[in-house]
Design a protein around this motif. Structure first.
Motif, PDB file in Angstrom:
ATOM      1  N   GLU A 185       0.823  -1.212   0.000  1.00 48.56           N
ATOM      2  CA  GLU A 185       0.000   0.000   0.000  1.00 48.56           C
ATOM      3  C   GLU A 185       0.857   1.262   0.000  1.00 48.56           C
ATOM      4  O   GLU A 185       0.574   2.233  -0.710  1.00 48.56           O
ATOM      5  CB  GLU A 185      -0.924  -0.013   1.218  1.00 48.56           C
ATOM      6  N   GLY A 186       1.917   1.262   0.804  1.00 49.92           N
ATOM      7  CA  GLY A 186       2.809   2.424   0.814  1.00 49.92           C
ATOM      8  C   GLY A 186       3.504   2.629  -0.515  1.00 49.92           C
ATOM      9  O   GLY A 186       3.651   3.767  -0.977  1.00 49.92           O
ATOM     10  N   PHE A 187       3.952   1.535  -1.144  1.00 52.31           N
ATOM     11  CA  PHE A 187       4.597   1.643  -2.453  1.00 52.31           C
ATOM     12  C   PHE A 187       3.623   2.173  -3.503  1.00 52.31           C
ATOM     13  O   PHE A 187       3.992   3.007  -4.346  1.00 52.31           O
ATOM     14  CB  PHE A 187       5.145   0.278  -2.871  1.00 52.31           C
ATOM     15  N   TYR A 188       2.374   1.707  -3.455  1.00 50.62           N
ATOM     16  CA  TYR A 188       1.393   2.173  -4.437  1.00 50.62           C
ATOM     17  C   TYR A 188       1.097   3.667  -4.246  1.00 50.62           C
ATOM     18  O   TYR A 188       0.965   4.410  -5.219  1.00 50.62           O
ATOM     19  CB  TYR A 188       0.117   1.357  -4.304  1.00 50.62           C
ATOM     20  N   LYS A 189       0.982   4.115  -2.995  1.00 51.14           N
ATOM     21  CA  LYS A 189       0.720   5.538  -2.756  1.00 51.14           C
ATOM     22  C   LYS A 189       1.890   6.390  -3.223  1.00 51.14           C
ATOM     23  O   LYS A 189       1.688   7.478  -3.790  1.00 51.14           O
ATOM     24  CB  LYS A 189       0.447   5.761  -1.270  1.00 51.14           C
ATOM     25  N   ALA A 190       3.112   5.911  -2.997  1.00 57.86           N
ATOM     26  CA  ALA A 190       4.279   6.663  -3.471  1.00 57.86           C
ATOM     27  C   ALA A 190       4.323   6.717  -4.993  1.00 57.86           C
ATOM     28  O   ALA A 190       4.609   7.767  -5.589  1.00 57.86           O
ATOM     29  CB  ALA A 190       5.560   6.031  -2.912  1.00 57.86           C
ATOM     30  N   ALA A 191       4.007   5.585  -5.635  1.00 55.90           N
ATOM     31  CA  ALA A 191       3.981   5.574  -7.101  1.00 55.90           C
ATOM     32  C   ALA A 191       2.869   6.472  -7.639  1.00 55.90           C
ATOM     33  O   ALA A 191       3.053   7.161  -8.656  1.00 55.90           O
ATOM     34  CB  ALA A 191       3.797   4.141  -7.602  1.00 55.90           C
TER      35      ALA A 191
END
Length: 338
Positions: free
Chosen positions: A176-182
Protein backbone atom coordinates in the motif's frame (compact mmCIF):
# COMPACT_ATOMS: atom_id res chain seq x y z
CA UNK A 1 30.91 12.15 -68.01
CA UNK A 2 27.77 11.81 -70.08
CA UNK A 3 25.23 14.63 -69.81
CA UNK A 4 21.85 13.81 -68.24
CA UNK A 5 18.96 13.03 -70.44
CA UNK A 6 16.19 15.48 -71.07
CA UNK A 7 13.72 13.51 -68.89
CA UNK A 8 16.12 13.14 -65.98
CA UNK A 9 14.54 15.93 -63.92
CA UNK A 10 11.10 14.32 -64.37
CA UNK A 11 12.40 10.99 -63.10
CA UNK A 12 14.06 12.72 -60.14
CA UNK A 13 10.85 14.59 -59.37
CA UNK A 14 8.76 11.41 -59.27
CA UNK A 15 11.38 9.61 -57.18
CA UNK A 16 11.66 12.37 -54.57
CA UNK A 17 7.89 12.86 -54.46
CA UNK A 18 7.33 9.18 -53.70
CA UNK A 19 9.93 9.33 -50.92
CA UNK A 20 8.22 12.43 -49.46
CA UNK A 21 4.84 10.74 -49.44
CA UNK A 22 6.30 7.71 -47.66
CA UNK A 23 7.69 9.83 -44.86
CA UNK A 24 5.58 9.60 -41.65
CA UNK A 25 5.51 13.05 -40.10
CA UNK A 26 4.86 13.28 -36.34
CA UNK A 27 1.37 14.46 -35.33
CA UNK A 28 0.76 17.96 -34.09
CA UNK A 29 0.75 17.87 -30.30
CA UNK A 30 -2.35 19.26 -28.59
CA UNK A 31 -2.37 19.85 -24.85
CA UNK A 32 -5.32 18.20 -23.08
CA UNK A 33 -6.63 20.23 -20.14
CA UNK A 34 -5.56 18.70 -16.85
CA UNK A 35 -8.55 20.23 -15.09
CA UNK A 36 -10.92 18.51 -17.51
CA UNK A 37 -9.30 15.15 -16.83
CA UNK A 38 -9.53 15.56 -13.06
CA UNK A 39 -13.13 16.78 -13.32
CA UNK A 40 -14.03 13.78 -15.45
CA UNK A 41 -12.74 11.42 -12.75
CA UNK A 42 -14.69 13.33 -10.09
CA UNK A 43 -17.86 13.22 -12.14
CA UNK A 44 -17.50 9.46 -12.58
CA UNK A 45 -17.28 9.09 -8.80
CA UNK A 46 -20.39 11.23 -8.34
CA UNK A 47 -22.28 9.21 -10.95
CA UNK A 48 -21.38 5.97 -9.17
CA UNK A 49 -22.54 7.46 -5.85
CA UNK A 50 -25.89 8.49 -7.39
CA UNK A 51 -26.45 4.99 -8.78
CA UNK A 52 -25.53 3.49 -5.42
CA UNK A 53 -28.01 5.76 -3.62
CA UNK A 54 -30.83 4.70 -5.93
CA UNK A 55 -29.91 1.03 -5.56
CA UNK A 56 -29.83 1.28 -1.76
CA UNK A 57 -33.40 2.63 -1.78
CA UNK A 58 -34.55 -0.63 -3.37
CA UNK A 59 -33.41 -2.52 -0.25
CA UNK A 60 -34.66 0.10 2.22
CA UNK A 61 -37.43 -2.22 3.51
CA UNK A 62 -35.01 -5.00 4.40
CA UNK A 63 -33.43 -5.38 7.82
CA UNK A 64 -30.93 -2.66 8.80
CA UNK A 65 -27.31 -3.43 8.06
CA UNK A 66 -28.09 -5.95 5.33
CA UNK A 67 -26.24 -4.03 2.61
CA UNK A 68 -23.36 -3.02 4.87
CA UNK A 69 -21.70 -6.43 4.69
CA UNK A 70 -22.10 -6.50 0.90
CA UNK A 71 -21.00 -2.92 0.22
CA UNK A 72 -17.76 -3.90 -1.65
CA UNK A 73 -19.77 -6.18 -3.94
CA UNK A 74 -22.28 -3.41 -4.58
CA UNK A 75 -19.53 -0.91 -5.49
CA UNK A 76 -17.86 -3.45 -7.78
CA UNK A 77 -21.18 -4.21 -9.49
CA UNK A 78 -21.84 -0.52 -10.20
CA UNK A 79 -18.31 0.05 -11.49
CA UNK A 80 -18.70 -2.98 -13.75
CA UNK A 81 -21.96 -1.61 -15.18
CA UNK A 82 -20.32 1.73 -15.96
CA UNK A 83 -17.38 -0.06 -17.64
CA UNK A 84 -19.66 -2.43 -19.58
CA UNK A 85 -21.82 0.29 -21.13
CA UNK A 86 -19.05 2.83 -21.75
CA UNK A 87 -15.47 1.63 -22.24
CA UNK A 88 -16.31 -1.86 -23.48
CA UNK A 89 -18.50 -0.49 -26.31
CA UNK A 90 -15.98 2.24 -27.26
CA UNK A 91 -17.94 5.03 -25.57
CA UNK A 92 -16.66 7.51 -22.99
CA UNK A 93 -17.64 7.24 -19.35
CA UNK A 94 -20.26 9.76 -18.11
CA UNK A 95 -17.56 12.02 -16.71
CA UNK A 96 -15.45 11.83 -19.85
CA UNK A 97 -18.49 12.52 -22.01
CA UNK A 98 -19.28 15.70 -20.06
CA UNK A 99 -15.67 16.84 -20.37
CA UNK A 100 -15.47 15.93 -24.11
CA UNK A 101 -12.83 13.26 -23.54
CA UNK A 102 -12.26 9.73 -24.81
CA UNK A 103 -9.62 7.03 -24.42
CA UNK A 104 -7.03 6.49 -27.15
CA UNK A 105 -4.57 3.65 -27.53
CA UNK A 106 -1.30 5.57 -27.42
CA UNK A 107 0.79 2.52 -28.31
CA UNK A 108 -1.01 2.19 -31.67
CA UNK A 109 -0.70 5.87 -32.67
CA UNK A 110 2.73 5.36 -34.25
CA UNK A 111 1.46 2.59 -36.50
CA UNK A 112 -1.30 4.88 -37.77
CA UNK A 113 1.33 7.26 -39.14
CA UNK A 114 0.06 10.13 -41.23
CA UNK A 115 -3.59 9.47 -40.33
CA UNK A 116 -2.96 11.07 -36.91
CA UNK A 117 -2.44 14.73 -37.77
CA UNK A 118 -3.89 16.88 -34.97
CA UNK A 119 -3.37 14.80 -31.83
CA UNK A 120 -7.10 14.04 -31.60
CA UNK A 121 -7.36 11.15 -34.03
CA UNK A 122 -6.24 7.67 -33.26
CA UNK A 123 -7.67 4.25 -32.46
CA UNK A 124 -9.63 3.48 -29.33
CA UNK A 125 -8.63 0.92 -26.76
CA UNK A 126 -8.09 -2.64 -27.88
CA UNK A 127 -10.01 -5.56 -26.41
CA UNK A 128 -7.09 -6.60 -24.23
CA UNK A 129 -6.72 -3.07 -22.87
CA UNK A 130 -10.42 -2.94 -22.03
CA UNK A 131 -10.28 -6.27 -20.19
CA UNK A 132 -7.17 -5.32 -18.26
CA UNK A 133 -8.78 -1.98 -17.39
CA UNK A 134 -11.81 -3.81 -15.96
CA UNK A 135 -9.64 -6.31 -14.08
CA UNK A 136 -7.47 -3.63 -12.45
CA UNK A 137 -10.08 -0.97 -11.67
CA UNK A 138 -13.07 -3.16 -10.80
CA UNK A 139 -11.63 -6.51 -9.78
CA UNK A 140 -8.41 -5.22 -8.25
CA UNK A 141 -10.13 -2.61 -6.12
CA UNK A 142 -12.73 -5.14 -4.94
CA UNK A 143 -10.13 -7.77 -4.02
CA UNK A 144 -7.98 -5.27 -2.15
CA UNK A 145 -10.96 -3.92 -0.20
CA UNK A 146 -12.07 -7.41 0.79
CA UNK A 147 -8.54 -8.39 1.79
CA UNK A 148 -8.16 -5.31 3.97
CA UNK A 149 -11.51 -5.87 5.72
CA UNK A 150 -10.74 -9.56 6.27
CA UNK A 151 -7.28 -8.85 7.69
CA UNK A 152 -8.65 -6.13 9.98
CA UNK A 153 -11.42 -8.46 11.21
CA UNK A 154 -8.92 -11.25 11.88
CA UNK A 155 -6.50 -8.73 13.48
CA UNK A 156 -3.46 -9.86 11.53
CA UNK A 157 -1.47 -6.87 12.72
CA UNK A 158 -1.62 -7.77 16.42
CA UNK A 159 1.51 -9.07 18.11
CA UNK A 160 -0.42 -12.05 19.51
CA UNK A 161 -1.15 -13.40 16.06
CA UNK A 162 0.82 -16.07 14.26
CA UNK A 163 4.08 -15.03 12.55
CA UNK A 164 2.64 -15.80 9.13
CA UNK A 165 -0.34 -13.49 9.67
CA UNK A 166 1.88 -10.68 10.90
CA UNK A 167 4.20 -11.18 7.92
CA UNK A 168 1.32 -10.98 5.46
CA UNK A 169 0.05 -7.83 7.21
CA UNK A 170 3.48 -6.22 6.92
CA UNK A 171 3.66 -7.09 3.21
CA UNK A 172 0.22 -5.54 2.67
CA UNK A 173 1.32 -2.34 4.38
CA UNK A 174 4.45 -2.17 2.22
CA UNK A 175 2.44 -2.74 -0.97
CA UNK A 176 0.00 0.00 0.00
CA UNK A 177 2.81 2.42 0.81
CA UNK A 178 4.60 1.64 -2.45
CA UNK A 179 1.39 2.17 -4.44
CA UNK A 180 0.72 5.54 -2.76
CA UNK A 181 4.28 6.66 -3.47
CA UNK A 182 3.98 5.57 -7.10
CA UNK A 183 0.61 7.35 -7.41
CA UNK A 184 2.15 10.53 -6.03
CA UNK A 185 5.03 10.35 -8.51
CA UNK A 186 2.56 9.72 -11.33
CA UNK A 187 0.59 12.78 -10.23
CA UNK A 188 3.68 14.97 -10.44
CA UNK A 189 4.48 13.62 -13.91
CA UNK A 190 0.87 14.16 -14.98
CA UNK A 191 0.90 17.77 -13.81
CA UNK A 192 4.06 18.33 -15.85
CA UNK A 193 3.14 16.47 -19.06
CA UNK A 194 -0.68 16.30 -18.95
CA UNK A 195 -0.75 12.58 -19.81
CA UNK A 196 -2.01 9.56 -17.86
CA UNK A 197 -3.76 10.76 -14.72
CA UNK A 198 -3.47 7.32 -13.04
CA UNK A 199 -0.94 4.50 -12.89
CA UNK A 200 -3.35 2.12 -14.62
CA UNK A 201 -3.73 4.45 -17.61
CA UNK A 202 0.06 4.84 -17.82
CA UNK A 203 0.67 1.09 -17.77
CA UNK A 204 -2.05 0.38 -20.34
CA UNK A 205 -1.05 3.36 -22.52
CA UNK A 206 -4.66 4.59 -22.41
CA UNK A 207 -4.50 8.34 -22.93
CA UNK A 208 -7.40 10.76 -22.67
CA UNK A 209 -7.82 13.03 -25.70
CA UNK A 210 -10.59 15.32 -26.87
CA UNK A 211 -13.48 13.59 -28.58
CA UNK A 212 -14.50 16.63 -30.62
CA UNK A 213 -12.34 19.67 -31.45
CA UNK A 214 -15.33 22.04 -31.41
CA UNK A 215 -16.89 21.22 -28.04
CA UNK A 216 -16.23 23.52 -25.10
CA UNK A 217 -16.15 22.77 -21.40
CA UNK A 218 -19.58 21.45 -20.44
CA UNK A 219 -19.73 22.60 -16.79
CA UNK A 220 -21.52 25.78 -15.77
CA UNK A 221 -19.22 27.92 -13.65
CA UNK A 222 -22.23 29.80 -12.26
CA UNK A 223 -23.60 26.61 -10.76
CA UNK A 224 -20.17 25.64 -9.42
CA UNK A 225 -19.73 29.02 -7.71
CA UNK A 226 -23.20 28.83 -6.15
CA UNK A 227 -22.52 25.30 -4.93
CA UNK A 228 -19.21 26.36 -3.38
CA UNK A 229 -20.88 29.26 -1.54
CA UNK A 230 -23.58 27.02 -0.08
CA UNK A 231 -21.05 24.39 0.94
CA UNK A 232 -18.92 26.92 2.77
CA UNK A 233 -21.99 28.45 4.44
CA UNK A 234 -23.25 25.05 5.63
CA UNK A 235 -19.82 24.16 7.01
CA UNK A 236 -19.73 27.45 8.90
CA UNK A 237 -23.14 26.74 10.42
CA UNK A 238 -22.10 23.23 11.43
CA UNK A 239 -19.11 24.75 13.19
CA UNK A 240 -20.99 27.54 14.99
CA UNK A 241 -24.27 25.89 15.99
CA UNK A 242 -22.77 23.59 18.67
CA UNK A 243 -21.17 26.66 20.27
CA UNK A 244 -24.48 28.50 20.69
CA UNK A 245 -26.68 28.13 23.76
CA UNK A 246 -30.20 27.52 22.51
CA UNK A 247 -31.93 28.63 25.69
CA UNK A 248 -29.95 31.87 25.85
CA UNK A 249 -30.70 32.61 22.21
CA UNK A 250 -34.40 31.94 22.76
CA UNK A 251 -34.52 34.29 25.74
CA UNK A 252 -32.61 36.93 23.78
CA UNK A 253 -35.07 36.77 20.87
CA UNK A 254 -38.19 36.59 23.03
CA UNK A 255 -38.60 40.42 23.44
CA UNK A 256 -38.53 40.77 19.66
CA UNK A 257 -41.15 38.09 19.12
CA UNK A 258 -44.60 39.17 17.97
CA UNK A 259 -46.38 36.64 20.18
CA UNK A 260 -45.30 37.73 23.67
CA UNK A 261 -48.37 36.16 25.30
CA UNK A 262 -47.22 32.65 24.46
CA UNK A 263 -46.23 32.02 28.06
CA UNK A 264 -49.67 32.97 29.31
CA UNK A 265 -51.32 30.38 27.12
CA UNK A 266 -49.44 27.55 28.83
CA UNK A 267 -50.42 25.91 32.08
CA UNK A 268 -49.23 28.33 34.77
CA UNK A 269 -49.78 25.81 37.57
CA UNK A 270 -46.57 23.94 36.67
CA UNK A 271 -43.01 25.12 37.05
CA UNK A 272 -41.71 26.44 33.70
CA UNK A 273 -38.24 25.06 34.48
CA UNK A 274 -38.89 21.43 35.49
CA UNK A 275 -42.45 21.27 34.01
CA UNK A 276 -43.85 19.62 37.14
CA UNK A 277 -46.16 20.69 39.95
CA UNK A 278 -44.17 22.90 42.35
CA UNK A 279 -43.32 21.06 45.57
CA UNK A 280 -42.51 24.27 47.43
CA UNK A 281 -44.26 26.88 45.31
CA UNK A 282 -42.63 30.31 45.06
CA UNK A 283 -43.46 33.21 42.77
CA UNK A 284 -41.10 35.54 40.96
CA UNK A 285 -41.60 39.25 41.52
CA UNK A 286 -42.86 41.43 40.02
CA UNK A 287 -44.44 39.14 37.36
CA UNK A 288 -45.75 36.63 40.02
CA UNK A 289 -45.27 33.52 37.91
CA UNK A 290 -45.11 30.30 39.91
CA UNK A 291 -41.92 28.16 40.25
CA UNK A 292 -40.44 25.47 42.40
CA UNK A 293 -38.37 27.07 45.14
CA UNK A 294 -35.16 25.20 44.28
CA UNK A 295 -35.58 25.73 40.52
CA UNK A 296 -36.09 29.45 40.90
CA UNK A 297 -33.46 29.86 43.61
CA UNK A 298 -30.73 28.06 41.70
CA UNK A 299 -31.43 30.11 38.57
CA UNK A 300 -31.26 33.34 40.51
CA UNK A 301 -27.99 32.32 42.17
CA UNK A 302 -26.41 31.18 38.89
CA UNK A 303 -27.45 34.34 36.97
CA UNK A 304 -27.17 37.80 38.48
CA UNK A 305 -30.03 39.16 36.35
CA UNK A 306 -32.30 36.18 35.84
CA UNK A 307 -35.37 36.72 33.68
CA UNK A 308 -38.66 34.91 33.99
CA UNK A 309 -38.96 31.89 31.74
CA UNK A 310 -42.58 32.80 30.89
CA UNK A 311 -42.56 36.56 30.28
CA UNK A 312 -38.81 37.34 30.11
CA UNK A 313 -39.15 40.00 32.80
CA UNK A 314 -36.25 40.57 35.19
CA UNK A 315 -36.75 38.88 38.57
CA UNK A 316 -36.05 41.30 41.43
CA UNK A 317 -37.27 39.13 44.32
CA UNK A 318 -38.97 35.83 45.13
CA UNK A 319 -41.91 35.20 47.42
CA UNK A 320 -43.56 32.08 48.81
CA UNK A 321 -46.82 31.37 47.04
CA UNK A 322 -49.84 32.42 49.15
CA UNK A 323 -47.88 34.45 51.71
CA UNK A 324 -48.20 38.18 52.32
CA UNK A 325 -46.35 40.71 50.22
CA UNK A 326 -44.08 41.66 53.11
CA UNK A 327 -42.46 38.20 53.22
CA UNK A 328 -40.28 38.47 50.17
CA UNK A 329 -36.72 37.46 49.51
CA UNK A 330 -34.24 39.32 47.35
CA UNK A 331 -32.23 36.67 45.50
CA UNK A 332 -29.36 39.03 44.85
CA UNK A 333 -28.54 39.53 48.53
CA UNK A 334 -28.95 36.01 49.88
CA UNK A 335 -26.68 33.96 47.64
CA UNK A 336 -24.42 33.09 50.51
CA UNK A 337 -27.30 31.52 52.50
CA UNK A 338 -27.94 28.76 49.94
Amino acid sequence: MNPPSEDAWIDAHHRLRSQWNNLSQPPIEISISRVNQFDAARLDVEMSAMLKEQLVKVFSLMKPGFLFQYEPELDAFLEFLIWRFSIWVDKPTPGNALMNLRYRDESAVISWGKEVRTGLEGPGLSASQKLWYCFTTVGGQYLWTRLQSFSAFRRWGDSEQRPLARRVWAVMQRIEGFYKAAAFCNLLIFLYTGRYRSIIERVLKARLVYGSPNMNRAVSFEYMNRQLVWNEFSEMLLLLLPLLNSSSMRKFLLPFSKDKSNGSLKDETVCPICHANPTIPFVALPCRHRYCYYCLRTRCVATSSYRCARCNEAVTAIQRYGSSDSKTSNPGYRKGNM
